[in-house]
Structure formats: C-alpha cells, structure tokens
Write a protein that holds these residues in place. Structure first.
Motif, PDB file in Angstrom:
ATOM      1  N   VAL A  70       0.719  -1.337   0.005  1.00  0.00           N
ATOM      2  CA  VAL A  70       0.041   0.109  -0.065  1.00  0.00           C
ATOM      3  C   VAL A  70       0.936   1.036  -0.046  1.00  0.00           C
ATOM      4  O   VAL A  70       0.698   2.082  -0.696  1.00  0.00           O
ATOM      5  N   LEU A  71       1.986   1.296   0.757  1.00  0.00           N
ATOM      6  CA  LEU A  71       2.716   2.334   0.848  1.00  0.00           C
ATOM      7  C   LEU A  71       3.334   2.615  -0.450  1.00  0.00           C
ATOM      8  O   LEU A  71       3.719   3.738  -0.907  1.00  0.00           O
ATOM      9  N   TYR A  72       3.748   1.695  -1.221  1.00  0.00           N
ATOM     10  CA  TYR A  72       4.476   1.506  -2.404  1.00  0.00           C
ATOM     11  C   TYR A  72       3.334   2.179  -3.476  1.00  0.00           C
ATOM     12  O   TYR A  72       3.724   3.156  -4.582  1.00  0.00           O
ATOM     13  N   LEU A  73       2.241   1.822  -3.390  1.00  0.00           N
ATOM     14  CA  LEU A  73       1.173   2.409  -4.422  1.00  0.00           C
ATOM     15  C   LEU A  73       1.026   3.820  -4.101  1.00  0.00           C
ATOM     16  O   LEU A  73       0.713   4.570  -4.965  1.00  0.00           O
ATOM     17  N   VAL A  74       1.037   4.347  -2.769  1.00  0.00           N
ATOM     18  CA  VAL A  74       0.919   5.612  -2.474  1.00  0.00           C
ATOM     19  C   VAL A  74       1.891   6.444  -2.913  1.00  0.00           C
ATOM     20  O   VAL A  74       1.901   7.708  -3.477  1.00  0.00           O
TER      21      VAL A  74
END
Length: 79
Positions: A70-74
């Motif tokens: 999720v952090l990567y996508l953000v």
C-alpha cells in the motif's frame, strides 16, 4: 478456426472505482491480519505455545507485506 479476443478499454470512471475498491480491500486485509496476529499472540502467551507464536508472527509478516504494498502504491501516486 481461431479465437478472437475483443479487448475493451475501461473508462476512467471504472478505473477510479477499481482503484478505490483495491484501497478498501487492502485496508480490510491489513485490519484482519493484524487482528488475527493479535489473537494468535494472545493465545500463544496464554498456552505458552510456540506454534501459535509462529502463527502470530506469520500473520504479522503478511500484514507488513500488505502495508509495504500500500505504501508503494501511495508513493508512486496510484492513490
């Protein structure tokens, strides 16, 4: 005789709905995995069981992997 695949390009509205659903799904996975890790950890402490402790750590590992995704996508700007 060959197969003909018709690919339809989704509209931007459909793509936004899919992205918001993926966000909701990922946060739901994180919450469920952390709850399962906490429950397995509590049972491991009560029963002094290594097997349940390893299960708790495995759930925590999966939750951390989902958080990382999720952090990567953000960071790359999908959300």
């Amino acid at each position: 005789m060959g197969f003909s695949f018709v690919t339809e390009i989704p509209s931007p509205d459909v793509i936004r709905e899919m992205e918001s659903f993926e966000l909701i799904d990922n946060f739901f996975q994180i919450v469920v995995l952390l709850c399962a890790a906490a429950a397995a950890g509590i049972f491991a402490l009560r029963r002094r069981s290594r097997d349940l402790l390893i299960l708790s750590l495995a759930y925590t590992c999966f939750a951390m992997g989902t958080i990382y995704y999720v952090l990567y996508l953000v960071i790359i700007g999908i959300w």
